[in-house]
Design a protein around this motif. Structure first.
Motif, PDB file in Angstrom:
ATOM      1  N   TYR A 291       0.749  -1.228   0.029  1.00  0.00           N
ATOM      2  CA  TYR A 291       0.052  -0.246  -0.101  1.00  0.00           C
ATOM      3  C   TYR A 291       0.797   1.199  -0.021  1.00  0.00           C
ATOM      4  O   TYR A 291       1.941   1.496   0.872  1.00  0.00           O
ATOM      5  N   GLN A 292       0.455   2.302  -0.862  1.00  0.00           N
ATOM      6  CA  GLN A 292       1.444   3.347  -0.898  1.00  0.00           C
ATOM      7  C   GLN A 292       0.728   4.418  -0.099  1.00  0.00           C
ATOM      8  O   GLN A 292      -0.048   5.110  -0.343  1.00  0.00           O
ATOM      9  N   GLY A 293       0.967   4.323   1.304  1.00  0.00           N
ATOM     10  CA  GLY A 293       0.474   5.299   2.160  1.00  0.00           C
ATOM     11  C   GLY A 293       0.908   6.483   1.864  1.00  0.00           C
ATOM     12  O   GLY A 293       1.825   7.198   1.402  1.00  0.00           O
ATOM     13  N   THR A 294       0.136   7.581   2.101  1.00  0.00           N
ATOM     14  CA  THR A 294       0.181   9.135   2.125  1.00  0.00           C
ATOM     15  C   THR A 294       0.889   9.504   3.283  1.00  0.00           C
ATOM     16  O   THR A 294       1.633  10.724   3.115  1.00  0.00           O
ATOM     17  N   ASN A 295       0.987   8.979   4.399  1.00  0.00           N
ATOM     18  CA  ASN A 295       1.917   9.103   5.566  1.00  0.00           C
ATOM     19  C   ASN A 295       2.201   8.024   6.349  1.00  0.00           C
ATOM     20  O   ASN A 295       1.700   7.094   6.086  1.00  0.00           O
ATOM     21  N   GLN A 296       2.951   8.073   7.412  1.00  0.00           N
ATOM     22  CA  GLN A 296       3.541   7.031   8.411  1.00  0.00           C
ATOM     23  C   GLN A 296       2.252   6.289   8.843  1.00  0.00           C
ATOM     24  O   GLN A 296       2.332   5.318   9.476  1.00  0.00           O
ATOM     25  N   ASN A 297       1.089   7.011   9.187  1.00  0.00           N
ATOM     26  CA  ASN A 297       0.147   6.546  10.191  1.00  0.00           C
ATOM     27  C   ASN A 297      -0.877   6.070   9.318  1.00  0.00           C
ATOM     28  O   ASN A 297      -1.989   5.414   9.910  1.00  0.00           O
ATOM     29  N   SER A 298      -1.045   6.131   7.869  1.00  0.00           N
ATOM     30  CA  SER A 298      -2.069   5.503   7.080  1.00  0.00           C
ATOM     31  C   SER A 298      -1.538   3.915   6.942  1.00  0.00           C
ATOM     32  O   SER A 298      -0.421   3.511   6.928  1.00  0.00           O
ATOM     33  N   VAL A 299      -2.759   3.243   6.569  1.00  0.00           N
ATOM     34  CA  VAL A 299      -2.171   1.771   6.885  1.00  0.00           C
ATOM     35  C   VAL A 299      -3.025   0.905   5.761  1.00  0.00           C
ATOM     36  O   VAL A 299      -4.233   1.225   5.739  1.00  0.00           O
ATOM     37  N   ASN A 300      -2.633  -0.116   5.312  1.00  0.00           N
ATOM     38  CA  ASN A 300      -3.460  -1.191   4.649  1.00  0.00           C
ATOM     39  C   ASN A 300      -3.597  -2.465   5.693  1.00  0.00           C
ATOM     40  O   ASN A 300      -2.775  -2.923   6.073  1.00  0.00           O
ATOM     41  N   ASP A 301      -4.920  -2.898   5.858  1.00  0.00           N
ATOM     42  CA  ASP A 301      -5.145  -3.910   6.887  1.00  0.00           C
ATOM     43  C   ASP A 301      -4.998  -5.483   6.266  1.00  0.00           C
ATOM     44  O   ASP A 301      -5.956  -5.367   5.157  1.00  0.00           O
ATOM     45  N   ASN A 302      -4.206  -6.248   6.461  1.00  0.00           N
ATOM     46  CA  ASN A 302      -4.092  -7.441   5.903  1.00  0.00           C
ATOM     47  C   ASN A 302      -4.596  -8.554   6.662  1.00  0.00           C
ATOM     48  O   ASN A 302      -4.546  -8.330   7.897  1.00  0.00           O
ATOM     49  N   LEU A 303      -5.264  -9.396   6.120  1.00  0.00           N
ATOM     50  CA  LEU A 303      -5.692 -10.709   6.871  1.00  0.00           C
ATOM     51  C   LEU A 303      -4.610 -11.588   7.394  1.00  0.00           C
ATOM     52  O   LEU A 303      -3.734 -11.692   6.888  1.00  0.00           O
ATOM     53  N   LEU A 304      -4.802 -12.025   8.632  1.00  0.00           N
ATOM     54  CA  LEU A 304      -3.683 -13.088   9.330  1.00  0.00           C
ATOM     55  C   LEU A 304      -4.660 -14.144  10.056  1.00  0.00           C
ATOM     56  O   LEU A 304      -5.261 -13.632  11.206  1.00  0.00           O
ATOM     57  N   LEU A 305      -4.531 -15.054   9.691  1.00  0.00           N
ATOM     58  CA  LEU A 305      -5.221 -16.421  10.398  1.00  0.00           C
ATOM     59  C   LEU A 305      -4.019 -17.262  10.585  1.00  0.00           C
ATOM     60  O   LEU A 305      -3.296 -17.762   9.862  1.00  0.00           O
ATOM     61  N   GLN A 306      -4.100 -17.694  12.043  1.00  0.00           N
ATOM     62  CA  GLN A 306      -3.130 -18.901  12.400  1.00  0.00           C
ATOM     63  C   GLN A 306      -3.711 -19.856  13.385  1.00  0.00           C
ATOM     64  O   GLN A 306      -4.700 -19.459  14.319  1.00  0.00           O
ATOM     65  N   LYS A 307      -3.514 -20.915  13.119  1.00  0.00           N
ATOM     66  CA  LYS A 307      -3.805 -22.022  13.978  1.00  0.00           C
ATOM     67  C   LYS A 307      -2.713 -22.246  14.958  1.00  0.00           C
ATOM     68  O   LYS A 307      -1.568 -22.461  14.717  1.00  0.00           O
ATOM     69  N   MET A 308      -3.158 -22.654  16.176  1.00  0.00           N
ATOM     70  CA  MET A 308      -2.158 -22.559  17.214  1.00  0.00           C
ATOM     71  C   MET A 308      -2.487 -23.882  18.380  1.00  0.00           C
ATOM     72  O   MET A 308      -3.893 -24.184  18.427  1.00  0.00           O
ATOM     73  N   ASN A 309      -1.546 -24.664  18.650  1.00  0.00           N
ATOM     74  CA  ASN A 309      -1.954 -25.802  19.503  1.00  0.00           C
ATOM     75  C   ASN A 309      -2.496 -25.134  20.925  1.00  0.00           C
ATOM     76  O   ASN A 309      -2.014 -24.305  21.436  1.00  0.00           O
ATOM     77  N   ALA A 310      -3.621 -25.788  21.231  1.00  0.00           N
ATOM     78  CA  ALA A 310      -4.246 -25.309  22.320  1.00  0.00           C
ATOM     79  C   ALA A 310      -3.356 -25.496  23.699  1.00  0.00           C
ATOM     80  O   ALA A 310      -3.224 -24.480  24.538  1.00  0.00           O
ATOM     81  N   GLY A 311      -2.668 -26.441  23.655  1.00  0.00           N
ATOM     82  CA  GLY A 311      -1.873 -26.796  25.024  1.00  0.00           C
ATOM     83  C   GLY A 311      -0.570 -25.857  25.109  1.00  0.00           C
ATOM     84  O   GLY A 311      -0.042 -25.618  26.107  1.00  0.00           O
ATOM     85  N   THR A 312       0.150 -25.921  23.850  1.00  0.00           N
ATOM     86  CA  THR A 312       1.488 -25.307  23.831  1.00  0.00           C
ATOM     87  C   THR A 312       1.532 -23.783  23.127  1.00  0.00           C
ATOM     88  O   THR A 312       2.739 -23.364  23.368  1.00  0.00           O
ATOM     89  N   GLY A 313       0.589 -23.698  22.463  1.00  0.00           N
ATOM     90  CA  GLY A 313       0.669 -22.474  21.679  1.00  0.00           C
ATOM     91  C   GLY A 313       1.548 -22.409  20.283  1.00  0.00           C
ATOM     92  O   GLY A 313       1.876 -21.617  19.739  1.00  0.00           O
ATOM     93  N   ALA A 314       1.924 -23.774  20.118  1.00  0.00           N
ATOM     94  CA  ALA A 314       2.977 -24.024  18.922  1.00  0.00           C
ATOM     95  C   ALA A 314       1.847 -23.581  17.778  1.00  0.00           C
ATOM     96  O   ALA A 314       1.069 -23.859  17.578  1.00  0.00           O
ATOM     97  N   LEU A 315       2.550 -22.627  16.700  1.00  0.00           N
ATOM     98  CA  LEU A 315       2.244 -22.395  15.372  1.00  0.00           C
ATOM     99  C   LEU A 315       1.853 -23.399  14.634  1.00  0.00           C
ATOM    100  O   LEU A 315       2.995 -24.018  14.236  1.00  0.00           O
ATOM    101  N   MET A 316       0.715 -23.878  14.174  1.00  0.00           N
ATOM    102  CA  MET A 316       0.712 -24.828  13.178  1.00  0.00           C
ATOM    103  C   MET A 316       0.413 -24.466  11.802  1.00  0.00           C
ATOM    104  O   MET A 316       1.130 -25.081  10.834  1.00  0.00           O
ATOM    105  N   TRP A 317      -0.112 -23.454  11.432  1.00  0.00           N
ATOM    106  CA  TRP A 317      -0.049 -22.928  10.087  1.00  0.00           C
ATOM    107  C   TRP A 317      -0.660 -21.437  10.082  1.00  0.00           C
ATOM    108  O   TRP A 317      -1.261 -20.995  11.073  1.00  0.00           O
ATOM    109  N   THR A 318      -0.271 -20.622   8.848  1.00  0.00           N
ATOM    110  CA  THR A 318      -0.757 -19.319   8.773  1.00  0.00           C
ATOM    111  C   THR A 318      -1.334 -18.908   7.563  1.00  0.00           C
ATOM    112  O   THR A 318      -0.519 -19.613   6.522  1.00  0.00           O
TER     113      THR A 318
END
Length: 417
Positions: A88-115
């Protein structure tokens, strides 16, 4: 620049030990995009296998950076490449493009399973995920094309397997941004099985002034035990869905007089759309007749073949809105509505209105924040200024004490309303 600690994940510890004698720290992660704005926890859901999928949005801006950081280090994809969001070509440093992030995590350990993430398109106002019976999740969100207003790709998702899935659309063609709803199915292993537009919406220029780029709100999402998908919200123009056999079904909003084409005005009609497990329309529910200013369905829960929905509506004291055999006549405040709907055919068991009252002679908005089902009761929570009553002639059962918004909770018997 460690920003926005993932508070949602911290809450999981509380959930896991709600009935324990002592609370014990389990695990946590930090997630941020390298921008000065826009790194937001959205929600956490538990999947059918007992693990968690977290939903966050991370910011990107070519002036400050487009990379995603996880626990202080650049997060990499399945091929070992650093994950980056939309350039995203921001007009200033405070403008932002919001991107999707889905992450599956192990319930017991918090280990990252996929993104799973996006690198094209802008996640806009409404966005949510919901678990599916087969262990995956459904994503629904409003997406705005900020990368290029003229290209026919609205949104691009990258699955845990590295495969890119694009959602196409027809650009406005007039140097305006259009917002459309995107729905996607991600399986238990993080593969994007499919992604598409929920529907297509017309974007007229209203009153010759404002371009109606945002003409529909997808606010609520649930999935039933059979995998059928339900989305609810509010629409202000013409909306067209596709059925499995390729035929199309179009619905035209009735309450458009108050709409000026901008996101700031409230107008339009409420709806519930029932989709099959692959995102094709099965049924569409809206009002039968209406001349009110505005009505919407905001929140949904599903329980034993019944959808429970809550929303808001506004009229002028004389205008009416009709659902089947029920006619409501809202005043010029933001009144609360709630309903019980059969999942099979989206017919109503009941729909009722809680009448809002003004504070100090002024009408203030009611924010409908959440709806939950527990032990046969519905719980509606939110913020309000003014009062709520069972009907126009009853004494209010709740009222605020100042012009500042105050939190409320209303409990309703789910079966009868």
């Amino acid at each position: 620049m460690m920003k926005n600690l993932l508070i949602s994940l911290m809450m999981l510890t509380t959930v896991a030990f709600a009935h324990a004698t002592d609370f014990k720290y389990q695990w946590h992660h930090t997630i941020y995009g390298q921008t000065k704005a826009g790194n937001t926890p959205v929600s956490v859901v538990q999947t059918a296998d007992g693990n968690y999928v977290t939903f966050n949005s991370f910011g990107s801006n070519t002036l400050t950076g487009t990379q995603l950081y996880f626990d202080g280090q650049p997060l990499q994809d399945a091929q070992g490449q650093n994950i980056e969001g939309c350039p995203y070509q921001g007009t200033n440093q405070n403008s932002v493009n919001d991107n999707l992030l889905l992450q599956k995590m192990n319930a017991g350990t918090g280990a990252l399973m996929w993104t799973v993430y996006s690198d094209k398109g802008y996640l806009y106002n409404n966005k949510s995920i919901y678990p599916t019976p087969d262990g995956g999740v459904i994503f629904v969100g409003d997406v705005r094309n900020f990368a290029n207003k003229t290209e026919p790709t609205l949104f691009r998702m990258i699955g845990a397997d590295g495969q890119k899935t694009e959602v196409g659309y027809t650009p406005a063609g007039n140097d305006h941004n259009s917002i459309e709803g995107v729905i996607a199915k991600i399986n238990k292993d993080g593969k994007v099985e499919w992604a598409k537009l929920i529907a297509t919406t017309t974007h007229p220029t209203v009153n010759g002034t404002h371009f109606g780029g945002y003409a529909i709100y997808y606010k609520g999402l649930v999935v039933d035990r059979k995998g059928n998908i339900y989305v609810c919200g509010n629409y202000m123009s013409s909306v067209t869905f596709v059925k499995r056999d390729g035929t199309k079904e179009t619905h035209e909003a009735k309450n458009t007089a108050a709409w000026d084409g901008s996101i700031q005005t409230s107008a339009g009609d409420p709806f519930i759309a029932k989709l099959d497990k692959d995102g094709y329309l099965l049924r569409f529910m809206t009002e039968d007749e209406s001349n009110v200013k505005f009505a919407t369905f905001d929140k949904m829960v599903v329980k034993d073949g019944t959808l429970y929905v809550s929303g808001r509506l506004q009229g002028d004291g004389a205008a009416t809105i009709k659902f089947g055999n029920t006619t409501l006549q809202p005043n010029d405040c933001w009144n609360l509505i709630y309903a019980s709907v059969k999942t099979e055919d989206l017919s109503l068991n009941y729909i009722k209105m809680l009448v809002a009252g003004k504070f100090d002679g002024k009408s203030y908005a009611v924010q409908n924040m959440n709806l939950q089902y527990y032990n046969g009761s519905l719980y509606m929570t939110g913020l309000m200024t003014g009062s709520l009553a069972d009907d126009a002639t009853s004494t209010p059962f709740i009222a605020t004490t100042s012009k500042m918004r105050e939190a409320f909770i209303v409990k309703v018997e789910a079966k009868s309303g």
